[in-house]
Design a protein around this motif. Structure first.
Motif, PDB file in Angstrom:
ATOM      1  N   VAL A  15      26.340 -43.239 -21.600  1.00 46.60           N
ATOM      2  CA  VAL A  15      26.667 -44.309 -22.657  1.00 46.60           C
ATOM      3  C   VAL A  15      26.586 -43.566 -23.868  1.00 46.60           C
ATOM      4  N   TRP A  16      25.007 -42.659 -23.965  1.00 43.88           N
ATOM      5  CA  TRP A  16      24.878 -41.840 -25.176  1.00 43.88           C
ATOM      6  C   TRP A  16      25.935 -40.822 -25.206  1.00 43.88           C
ATOM      7  N   LEU A  17      26.286 -40.097 -24.137  1.00 50.22           N
ATOM      8  CA  LEU A  17      27.276 -38.864 -24.449  1.00 50.22           C
ATOM      9  C   LEU A  17      28.362 -39.427 -24.971  1.00 50.22           C
ATOM     10  N   SER A  18      28.825 -40.740 -24.435  1.00 47.60           N
ATOM     11  CA  SER A  18      30.246 -41.102 -24.770  1.00 47.60           C
ATOM     12  C   SER A  18      29.984 -41.551 -26.348  1.00 47.60           C
ATOM     13  N   GLY A  19      29.132 -41.933 -26.763  1.00 43.18           N
ATOM     14  CA  GLY A  19      28.680 -42.115 -28.240  1.00 43.18           C
ATOM     15  C   GLY A  19      28.765 -40.861 -29.195  1.00 43.18           C
ATOM     16  N   LEU A  20      28.110 -40.209 -28.521  1.00 40.85           N
ATOM     17  CA  LEU A  20      28.139 -38.661 -29.170  1.00 40.85           C
ATOM     18  C   LEU A  20      29.635 -37.967 -29.322  1.00 40.85           C
ATOM     19  N   VAL A  21      30.326 -38.086 -27.990  1.00 46.87           N
ATOM     20  CA  VAL A  21      31.735 -37.562 -28.472  1.00 46.87           C
ATOM     21  C   VAL A  21      32.436 -38.485 -29.308  1.00 46.87           C
ATOM     22  N   LEU A  22      32.461 -39.793 -29.337  1.00 45.90           N
ATOM     23  CA  LEU A  22      33.094 -40.370 -30.178  1.00 45.90           C
ATOM     24  C   LEU A  22      32.782 -40.253 -31.704  1.00 45.90           C
ATOM     25  N   PHE A  23      31.483 -40.235 -31.825  1.00 44.56           N
ATOM     26  CA  PHE A  23      30.747 -39.636 -33.102  1.00 44.56           C
ATOM     27  C   PHE A  23      31.313 -38.259 -33.611  1.00 44.56           C
ATOM     28  N   SER A  25      34.358 -36.861 -32.567  1.00 42.95           N
ATOM     29  CA  SER A  25      35.670 -37.080 -32.790  1.00 42.95           C
ATOM     30  C   SER A  25      35.975 -37.760 -34.356  1.00 42.95           C
ATOM     31  N   LEU A  26      35.249 -38.557 -34.593  1.00 44.94           N
ATOM     32  CA  LEU A  26      35.275 -39.107 -36.021  1.00 44.94           C
ATOM     33  C   LEU A  26      34.727 -38.334 -36.999  1.00 44.94           C
ATOM     34  N   LEU A  27      33.681 -37.672 -36.898  1.00 44.48           N
ATOM     35  CA  LEU A  27      33.012 -36.664 -37.880  1.00 44.48           C
ATOM     36  C   LEU A  27      34.417 -35.565 -38.240  1.00 44.48           C
ATOM     37  N   THR A  28      34.921 -35.092 -37.253  1.00 45.06           N
ATOM     38  CA  THR A  28      35.995 -34.233 -37.414  1.00 45.06           C
ATOM     39  C   THR A  28      36.934 -34.612 -38.474  1.00 45.06           C
ATOM     40  N   LEU A  29      37.611 -35.936 -38.023  1.00 41.98           N
ATOM     41  CA  LEU A  29      38.227 -36.731 -39.250  1.00 41.98           C
ATOM     42  C   LEU A  29      37.818 -37.021 -40.462  1.00 41.98           C
ATOM     43  N   PHE A  30      36.450 -37.208 -40.437  1.00 41.54           N
ATOM     44  CA  PHE A  30      35.810 -37.424 -41.576  1.00 41.54           C
ATOM     45  C   PHE A  30      35.646 -36.217 -42.763  1.00 41.54           C
ATOM     46  N   SER A  31      35.320 -34.917 -41.899  1.00 47.61           N
ATOM     47  CA  SER A  31      35.028 -33.719 -42.555  1.00 47.61           C
ATOM     48  C   SER A  31      36.393 -33.328 -43.005  1.00 47.61           C
ATOM     49  N   LEU A  32      37.533 -33.536 -42.233  1.00 47.64           N
ATOM     50  CA  LEU A  32      38.977 -33.157 -42.657  1.00 47.64           C
ATOM     51  C   LEU A  32      39.174 -33.787 -43.848  1.00 47.64           C
ATOM     52  N   MET A  33      38.921 -35.251 -44.039  1.00 50.22           N
ATOM     53  CA  MET A  33      39.180 -36.169 -45.292  1.00 50.22           C
ATOM     54  C   MET A  33      38.302 -35.438 -46.398  1.00 50.22           C
TER      55      MET A  33
ATOM     56  N   ILE B 120      40.992 -46.562 -34.645  1.00 39.78           N
ATOM     57  CA  ILE B 120      40.487 -45.314 -35.707  1.00 39.78           C
ATOM     58  C   ILE B 120      41.041 -44.201 -34.995  1.00 39.78           C
ATOM     59  N   LEU B 121      40.805 -43.883 -33.387  1.00 37.46           N
ATOM     60  CA  LEU B 121      41.278 -42.941 -32.842  1.00 37.46           C
ATOM     61  C   LEU B 121      42.813 -42.433 -32.976  1.00 37.46           C
ATOM     62  N   GLU B 122      43.591 -43.580 -32.887  1.00 37.42           N
ATOM     63  CA  GLU B 122      44.855 -43.362 -33.236  1.00 37.42           C
ATOM     64  C   GLU B 122      45.316 -42.511 -34.568  1.00 37.42           C
ATOM     65  N   LEU B 123      44.354 -42.738 -35.646  1.00 35.27           N
ATOM     66  CA  LEU B 123      44.530 -42.039 -36.912  1.00 35.27           C
ATOM     67  C   LEU B 123      44.325 -40.602 -36.741  1.00 35.27           C
ATOM     68  N   LEU B 124      43.735 -40.097 -35.900  1.00 33.96           N
ATOM     69  CA  LEU B 124      43.466 -38.719 -35.620  1.00 33.96           C
ATOM     70  C   LEU B 124      44.902 -38.110 -35.098  1.00 33.96           C
ATOM     71  N   SER B 125      45.632 -38.991 -34.545  1.00 35.11           N
ATOM     72  CA  SER B 125      46.759 -38.302 -34.187  1.00 35.11           C
ATOM     73  C   SER B 125      47.934 -38.379 -34.888  1.00 35.11           C
ATOM     74  N   MET B 163      43.396 -28.052 -32.474  1.00 30.70           N
ATOM     75  CA  MET B 163      44.833 -28.517 -31.934  1.00 30.70           C
ATOM     76  C   MET B 163      44.153 -29.530 -30.723  1.00 30.70           C
ATOM     77  N   GLY B 164      43.062 -29.063 -30.261  1.00 32.67           N
ATOM     78  CA  GLY B 164      42.354 -29.716 -29.163  1.00 32.67           C
ATOM     79  C   GLY B 164      41.787 -31.545 -29.806  1.00 32.67           C
ATOM     80  N   ILE B 165      41.141 -31.333 -31.032  1.00 32.86           N
ATOM     81  CA  ILE B 165      40.882 -32.612 -31.531  1.00 32.86           C
ATOM     82  C   ILE B 165      41.955 -33.431 -31.836  1.00 32.86           C
TER      83      ILE B 165
END
Lengths: 285, 304
Positions: A15-23, A25-33, B120-125, B163-165
């Motif tokens: 559960v922690w690992l998946s939280g980390l992975v989600l975090f 992915s969203l961190l990448t989106l955030f830093s992109l913005m 939110i994940l969908e926004l990534l793509s 690309m992976g992300i």
């Protein structure tokens, strides 16, 4: 046999690992913005929207690019929306299960996965060289129209599938013909889902760059188009051009164009997600 | 409300109108076949003259790809290798991350959490790929250069990573669909035997959904192979026969972009090369897509 305690610990770790992975992915989106905003916001002023591109980074703007995006999108919508919806209607409401239908279905799901740049090559061969439409707004709109057609067809079918058969049967029982049933019942009831698909398709088309490069979008246009046969540029092409220059100042322009682009696509997607949610909530059969 | 009077003529007219509409709708659906035929026709007809000039042997074995130079070499291997390395990097991020998210969303998350995270994940793509290209070149690469100081400004590592992300939500939503299609009694059986959720997920649900999951991986592979702007911006424009992702290299897609940006006259061998690259891309993704869809259908048939 692993002891229960340890198995439960693994469970918690996952559960922690998946939280980390989600975090992550969203961190990448955030830093992109953030990287776009930090670089680009200082350039976002009125002059940026009403100026043509220029050799001097601080005078350059996106006027021809956003006008181009708007005109190309109009052509795309005019082409893809009616054709896509009608094709979806045919496949869901009319088509009998036969060889041709299943070929069309497999073909559509394959088309959805064909790289966009391949559409660009096809358009270069057919629209530019065979039909002599030139490297124009019309060619670009047609290309993107064909590209998003599968998306509209698939979402239209999904929307139609949510309408219960009983609705159709009731209308048939009153003597309505197939087309009357569709015009007065099936299409209006599934409009929400269909519109959601159209918005998603257009937001995909707005961000497409590669196929427009292959058909020959110009990167430097200092006039506004007067007809759909004029050469064009669009926002992503303009951004690509600025990214590929070595100077830091042009990268700021690229970031500013990126903010506009991402703002457009994310707004459209958010709208689509919201509409889907609303329609799902409202309709109870 | 208008009432239809059913005398013989108006009925005939109505039938005719219905028939006309059906034919019109069919033509719209049939257009999709014409698109595919158009793609195949253009790619093949522009590639044939190329293979009259260049022997298949040179094409496959020459280590150099320099069609635009005076001393032209036409060895596709370096471009294909570039595509393979970026794809490999992308998938080695997208597949593990996407699978973990999928297991979490399908087996652990509550309904509420799932409905919040998925959009939110969908926004990534939904982010345009040219924006990802900017991000890879001007944010990720400088960041990676702090870890690997010898990393060049253009490299396959950061392009592949970004690309992976981008592909993560694609993998996760397809895998989740596959796992949620596994019937509830399979979970209940496993849990009743005393297995934890993780054991159930990994040893019961995951294997049961394997064909759908493989389909997700293959469709992701097809995506990565065809991705253009990220690699064109961040991975460089020089063909490079290397397996090292820290080096710059050109992919099939990036080469098409490079030639299209220039002003190559219609009908020259250099111009035909982009259609040859397009043909290879189309064939690769076609095989992956068809295989992926067959696998996806298999799962659906097992549990329905």
């Amino acid at each position: 046999m692993i002891p229960l305690k340890r198995r439960k610990a693994y469970d918690a770790i996952f559960v922690w690992l998946s939280g980390l992975v989600l975090f992550f992915s969203l961190l990448t989106l955030f830093s992109l913005m953030m990287s776009l905003l930090i670089q680009g916001v200082p350039r976002l002023n009125v002059a940026f929207f009403v100026s043509f591109p220029s050799r001097f980074a601080e005078q350059a703007g996106i006027l021809s690019a956003w006008v181009g995006t708007l005109t190309v999108m109009s052509v795309t919508a005019v082409v893809a929306v009616p054709v896509g919806i009608l094709a979806g209607l045919y496949l869901e409401e009319y088509a009998s299960k036969n060889f041709l239908t299943s070929i069309i279905e497999i073909n559509i799901s394959n088309l959805a996965g064909v790289p966009s740049i391949v559409y660009g090559l096809m358009a270069l061969g057919i629209f530019v060289y065979q039909m002599h439409l030139g490297q124009s707004i019309l060619t670009a709109g047609l290309t993107l129209g064909l590209l998003v057609l599968p998306i509209i067809i698939v979402t239209t079918r999904e929307a139609l599938r949510t309408i219960p058969t009983t609705m159709r049967e009731a209308a048939y029982a009153l003597g309505a013909t197939r087309w009357q049933v569709m015009r007065d019942h099936t299409i209006p009831y599934s409009m929400g889902g269909i519109l959601t698909g159209v918005i998603i398709a257009l937001s995909r088309a707005i961000g497409e760059t590669a196929p427009l490069i292959t058909i020959g979008a110009l990167t430097f246009i200092a006039f506004l188009p007067s007809s759909i046969m004029d050469p064009f540029t669009v926002l992503p092409i303009q951004m690509f051009n600025w990214v590929s220059r070595p100077q830091e100042e042009f990268h700021q322009n690229a970031a500013a164009a990126g903010i506009v682009l991402i703002g457009l696509t994310l707004t459209m997607n958010a709208l689509a997600i919201y509409m889907r949610y609303q329609f799902r909530k409202r309709i109870k059969w | 409300m208008k009432f239809q009077t059913f005398n013989k003529n108006s009925k005939k007219l109505l039938c005719f109108k219905e028939r006309l509409i059906e034919v019109g709708l069919f033509l719209c659906a049939f257009l999709s076949i014409l698109i595919t035929l158009g793609i195949v026709f253009i790619l093949i007809s522009e590639s044939i003259p190329f293979f009259r000039e260049v022997s298949i042997r040179d094409f496959l074995t020459d280590p150099q790809w320099t069609p635009l130079f005076f001393d032209a070499h036409y060895g596709i291997a370096s471009l294909i290798l570039g595509t393979m390395v970026t794809t490999f990097v992308a998938l080695s991020f997208a597949i593990p991350l996407g699978s973990i998210i999928a297991i979490y969303l399908s087996e652990y998350a509550s309904h509420h959490v799932r409905e919040t995270i998925k959009p939110i994940l969908e926004l990534l793509s939904a982010v345009p790929t040219v924006v990802y290209g900017y991000f890879a070149l001007l944010f990720v690469t400088p960041l990676l250069q702090k870890i690997f100081p010898e990393l060049s400004g253009f490299n396959m590592l950061s392009a592949g990573f970004v690309m992976g992300i981008m592909i993560v939500p694609y993998v996760s939503s397809l895998c989740e669909d596959a796992m949620r299609a596994v019937p509830m009694y399979m979970r209940e059986g496993s849990l009743a035997m005393g297995a934890t959720k993780l054991q159930t997920s990994l040893r019961v649900i995951f294997p049961s959904a394997i064909s759908g999951i493989v389909a997700a991986y293959i469709l992701a592979l097809s995506r990565a192979v065809g991705e253009t702007m990220i690699v064109a911006i961040a991975a460089g424009m020089q063909p490079n026969l290397t397996l090292d992702p820290r080096e710059p290299a050109q992919t099939l897609t990036a080469y098409i972009v490079q030639v299209s940006l220039g002003d190559l006259p219609h009908g020259t061998v250099g111009y035909q090369t982009i259609f040859v690259c397009g043909l290879i891309l189309f064939l690769m993704t076609f095989v992956f897509n068809i295989f992926g869809h067959v696998m996806k259908k298999l799962t659906r048939e097992v549990y329905e």
